[in-house]
Design a protein around this motif. Structure first.
Motif, PDB file in Angstrom:
ATOM      1  N   LEU A  12      96.780  22.617 -16.628  1.00 46.09           N
ATOM      2  CA  LEU A  12      95.866  22.445 -17.746  1.00 46.09           C
ATOM      3  C   LEU A  12      94.413  22.333 -17.271  1.00 46.09           C
ATOM      4  CD1 LEU A  12      95.894  22.182 -20.810  1.00 46.09           C
ATOM      5  CD2 LEU A  12      96.108  19.736 -20.531  1.00 46.09           C
ATOM      6  N   LEU A  13      94.167  21.542 -16.228  1.00 48.13           N
ATOM      7  CA  LEU A  13      92.811  21.445 -15.676  1.00 48.13           C
ATOM      8  C   LEU A  13      92.351  22.776 -15.085  1.00 48.13           C
ATOM      9  CD1 LEU A  13      92.726  17.946 -13.954  1.00 48.13           C
ATOM     10  CD2 LEU A  13      91.333  18.728 -15.871  1.00 48.13           C
ATOM     11  N   LEU A  14      93.251  23.475 -14.418  1.00 47.86           N
ATOM     12  CA  LEU A  14      92.917  24.783 -13.858  1.00 47.86           C
ATOM     13  C   LEU A  14      92.563  25.765 -14.972  1.00 47.86           C
ATOM     14  CD1 LEU A  14      92.778  26.427 -11.229  1.00 47.86           C
ATOM     15  CD2 LEU A  14      95.163  27.063 -11.628  1.00 47.86           C
ATOM     16  N   THR A  15      93.341  25.762 -16.045  1.00 49.94           N
ATOM     17  CA  THR A  15      93.055  26.631 -17.189  1.00 49.94           C
ATOM     18  C   THR A  15      91.719  26.267 -17.829  1.00 49.94           C
ATOM     19  OG1 THR A  15      95.426  26.854 -17.595  1.00 49.94           O
ATOM     20  CG2 THR A  15      93.951  27.458 -19.399  1.00 49.94           C
ATOM     21  N   CYS A  16      91.440  24.977 -17.971  1.00 51.61           N
ATOM     22  CA  CYS A  16      90.156  24.536 -18.542  1.00 51.61           C
ATOM     23  C   CYS A  16      88.993  25.021 -17.688  1.00 51.61           C
ATOM     24  CB  CYS A  16      90.107  23.020 -18.648  1.00 51.61           C
ATOM     25  SG  CYS A  16      91.152  22.330 -19.907  1.00 51.61           S
ATOM     26  N   ILE A 120      87.668  22.524 -11.463  1.00 49.24           N
ATOM     27  CA  ILE A 120      88.684  23.149 -10.616  1.00 49.24           C
ATOM     28  C   ILE A 120      88.769  22.434  -9.271  1.00 49.24           C
ATOM     29  CG2 ILE A 120      89.311  25.283  -9.420  1.00 49.24           C
ATOM     30  CD1 ILE A 120      88.120  26.799 -11.830  1.00 49.24           C
ATOM     31  N   LEU A 121      87.629  22.056  -8.704  1.00 54.09           N
ATOM     32  CA  LEU A 121      87.648  21.339  -7.424  1.00 54.09           C
ATOM     33  C   LEU A 121      88.325  19.974  -7.554  1.00 54.09           C
ATOM     34  CD1 LEU A 121      84.151  22.141  -5.895  1.00 54.09           C
ATOM     35  CD2 LEU A 121      86.380  22.998  -5.183  1.00 54.09           C
ATOM     36  N   ILE A 122      88.029  19.251  -8.616  1.00 53.33           N
ATOM     37  CA  ILE A 122      88.680  17.959  -8.848  1.00 53.33           C
ATOM     38  C   ILE A 122      90.182  18.162  -9.016  1.00 53.33           C
ATOM     39  CG2 ILE A 122      88.931  16.080 -10.538  1.00 53.33           C
ATOM     40  CD1 ILE A 122      86.494  15.755  -8.795  1.00 53.33           C
ATOM     41  N   ASP A 123      90.553  19.214  -9.714  1.00 54.86           N
ATOM     42  CA  ASP A 123      91.957  19.533  -9.921  1.00 54.86           C
ATOM     43  C   ASP A 123      92.664  19.746  -8.586  1.00 54.86           C
ATOM     44  OD1 ASP A 123      94.264  20.093 -11.388  1.00 54.86           O
ATOM     45  OD2 ASP A 123      93.793  22.229 -11.497  1.00 54.86           O
ATOM     46  N   PHE A 124      92.089  20.573  -7.732  1.00 55.90           N
ATOM     47  CA  PHE A 124      92.713  20.824  -6.433  1.00 55.90           C
ATOM     48  C   PHE A 124      92.667  19.589  -5.533  1.00 55.90           C
ATOM     49  CE2 PHE A 124      92.355  25.284  -7.614  1.00 55.90           C
ATOM     50  CZ  PHE A 124      93.571  25.765  -7.150  1.00 55.90           C
ATOM     51  N   ALA A 125      91.616  18.799  -5.629  1.00 59.99           N
ATOM     52  CA  ALA A 125      91.528  17.590  -4.802  1.00 59.99           C
ATOM     53  C   ALA A 125      92.590  16.575  -5.195  1.00 59.99           C
ATOM     54  CB  ALA A 125      90.142  16.970  -4.925  1.00 59.99           C
ATOM     55  N   LEU A 126      92.900  16.489  -6.473  1.00 65.21           N
ATOM     56  CA  LEU A 126      93.887  15.516  -6.929  1.00 65.21           C
ATOM     57  C   LEU A 126      95.324  15.936  -6.643  1.00 65.21           C
ATOM     58  CD1 LEU A 126      92.403  14.483 -10.402  1.00 65.21           C
ATOM     59  CD2 LEU A 126      92.474  13.118  -8.315  1.00 65.21           C
ATOM     60  N   PHE A 127      95.584  17.242  -6.666  1.00 63.60           N
ATOM     61  CA  PHE A 127      96.968  17.679  -6.640  1.00 63.60           C
ATOM     62  C   PHE A 127      97.417  18.370  -5.363  1.00 63.60           C
ATOM     63  CE2 PHE A 127      96.117  17.105 -11.116  1.00 63.60           C
ATOM     64  CZ  PHE A 127      97.224  16.366 -11.483  1.00 63.60           C
ATOM     65  N   PHE A 128      96.513  18.540  -4.405  1.00 58.00           N
ATOM     66  CA  PHE A 128      96.937  19.145  -3.147  1.00 58.00           C
ATOM     67  C   PHE A 128      96.846  18.123  -2.030  1.00 58.00           C
ATOM     68  CE2 PHE A 128      96.288  23.258  -5.203  1.00 58.00           C
ATOM     69  CZ  PHE A 128      97.460  23.881  -4.801  1.00 58.00           C
ATOM     70  N   GLU A 129      97.923  18.021  -1.287  1.00 62.16           N
ATOM     71  CA  GLU A 129      97.967  17.092  -0.169  1.00 62.16           C
ATOM     72  C   GLU A 129      97.169  17.628   1.012  1.00 62.16           C
ATOM     73  OE1 GLU A 129      99.338  14.102  -0.413  1.00 62.16           O
ATOM     74  OE2 GLU A 129      99.885  14.569  -2.461  1.00 62.16           O
ATOM     75  N   SER A 130      97.211  18.926   1.217  1.00 63.80           N
ATOM     76  CA  SER A 130      96.545  19.526   2.363  1.00 63.80           C
ATOM     77  C   SER A 130      95.043  19.631   2.108  1.00 63.80           C
ATOM     78  CB  SER A 130      97.122  20.915   2.634  1.00 63.80           C
ATOM     79  OG  SER A 130      96.347  21.585   3.586  1.00 63.80           O
ATOM     80  N   ARG A 131      94.266  18.913   2.862  1.00 59.11           N
ATOM     81  CA  ARG A 131      92.807  18.945   2.708  1.00 59.11           C
ATOM     82  C   ARG A 131      92.228  20.263   3.204  1.00 59.11           C
ATOM     83  NH1 ARG A 131      93.041  15.927  -1.153  1.00 59.11           N
ATOM     84  NH2 ARG A 131      93.552  13.788  -0.770  1.00 59.11           N
ATOM     85  N   HIS A 132      92.916  20.932   4.149  1.00 60.51           N
ATOM     86  CA  HIS A 132      92.428  22.223   4.639  1.00 60.51           C
ATOM     87  C   HIS A 132      92.478  23.263   3.525  1.00 60.51           C
ATOM     88  CE1 HIS A 132      92.150  20.760   8.697  1.00 60.51           C
ATOM     89  NE2 HIS A 132      93.403  20.322   8.624  1.00 60.51           N
ATOM     90  N   ILE A 135      89.600  22.527   1.118  1.00 61.00           N
ATOM     91  CA  ILE A 135      88.305  23.002   1.618  1.00 61.00           C
ATOM     92  C   ILE A 135      88.207  24.515   1.479  1.00 61.00           C
ATOM     93  CG2 ILE A 135      86.892  23.224   3.711  1.00 61.00           C
ATOM     94  CD1 ILE A 135      87.955  20.405   4.468  1.00 61.00           C
ATOM     95  N   SER A 136      89.294  25.232   1.761  1.00 59.30           N
ATOM     96  CA  SER A 136      89.300  26.693   1.612  1.00 59.30           C
ATOM     97  C   SER A 136      89.068  27.083   0.162  1.00 59.30           C
ATOM     98  CB  SER A 136      90.633  27.267   2.089  1.00 59.30           C
ATOM     99  OG  SER A 136      90.878  26.943   3.409  1.00 59.30           O
ATOM    100  N   VAL A 137      89.766  26.413  -0.746  1.00 57.65           N
ATOM    101  CA  VAL A 137      89.596  26.703  -2.173  1.00 57.65           C
ATOM    102  C   VAL A 137      88.182  26.368  -2.615  1.00 57.65           C
ATOM    103  CG1 VAL A 137      90.348  26.017  -4.489  1.00 57.65           C
ATOM    104  CG2 VAL A 137      92.036  26.473  -2.730  1.00 57.65           C
ATOM    105  N   ALA A 138      87.607  25.290  -2.096  1.00 54.10           N
ATOM    106  CA  ALA A 138      86.239  24.908  -2.456  1.00 54.10           C
ATOM    107  C   ALA A 138      85.245  25.996  -2.066  1.00 54.10           C
ATOM    108  CB  ALA A 138      85.866  23.584  -1.784  1.00 54.10           C
ATOM    109  N   PHE A 139      85.388  26.522  -0.859  1.00 51.06           N
ATOM    110  CA  PHE A 139      84.477  27.591  -0.437  1.00 51.06           C
ATOM    111  C   PHE A 139      84.666  28.859  -1.259  1.00 51.06           C
ATOM    112  CE2 PHE A 139      83.932  25.171   3.578  1.00 51.06           C
ATOM    113  CZ  PHE A 139      82.549  25.087   3.515  1.00 51.06           C
TER     114      PHE A 139
END
Length: 176
Positions: A12-16, A120-132, A135-139
């Motif tokens: 839902l956050l990704l879609t938003c 989208i960044l908050i969404d990935f930060a909350l739901f992904f365990e892998s920080r690498h 960071i890739s998604v953020a860039f």
């Protein structure tokens, strides 16, 4: 189901975020389409095309969060009060901040794109365990954001017309 609620919040956050990012892109075809409908019908149609999908998605978030947080029926009222209270305070603060500071200084398009990337960044930060991966998604999202901003500038510099004046403000966009 409580087990599927975190996935639902993620999607839902990704879609938003994606729908908010698409607003500046959909704007120009939407204006061309709704401009043929007359002033009132065109304004209502364009508002529905631009605002309804992302706001509908974001409005589904509070009930899902309440379901996810409230373990027992006895605390569901307290949890829903806190969630809606935080949502109301956030809405008031963002409305004032956007209306009096951000839109007058940066226009409409850049803050919308920034907020979509932020969601989208908050969404990935909350739901992904892998920080690498985060960071890739953020860039990647930053490059997409920059690409959309550059594409927007290219839209105004076409061979069909020349851009004499362009501004964005609280009352909308002006392109002469």
């Amino acid at each position: 189901e409580k087990t599927s609620a975190p996935k639902t919040v993620f999607y839902l956050l990704l879609t938003c975020g994606i729908l908010f990012a698409m607003m500046p892109i959909i704007f120009y075809p939407g204006v061309l389409f709704s401009g043929q409908l007359g002033f009132v019908a065109g304004a209502l149609t364009l508002s529905l095309i631009l605002l309804f999908p992302p706001l509908f998605c974001i409005s589904m978030l509070s009930p899902i969060l309440i379901q996810l947080i409230a373990d027992q029926v006895e605390i569901s009222g307290k949890v829903s009060g806190k969630v809606y209270g935080i949502s109301t305070i956030g809405g008031i603060c963002m409305a004032l901040l956007m209306g009096f500071y951000i839109i007058p200084n940066w226009g409409i398009t850049q803050p919308i794109l920034f907020l979509s990337v932020f969601i989208i960044l908050i969404d990935f930060a909350l739901f992904f365990e892998s920080r690498h991966l985060f960071i890739s998604v953020a860039f990647v999202l930053l490059f997409i954001f920059e690409g959309i901003v550059l594409l927007k500038k290219k839209i105004f510099d076409t061979d069909f017309y020349s851009n004499i004046y362009y501004s964005e403000g609280i009352l909308g966009q002006l392109n002469v």
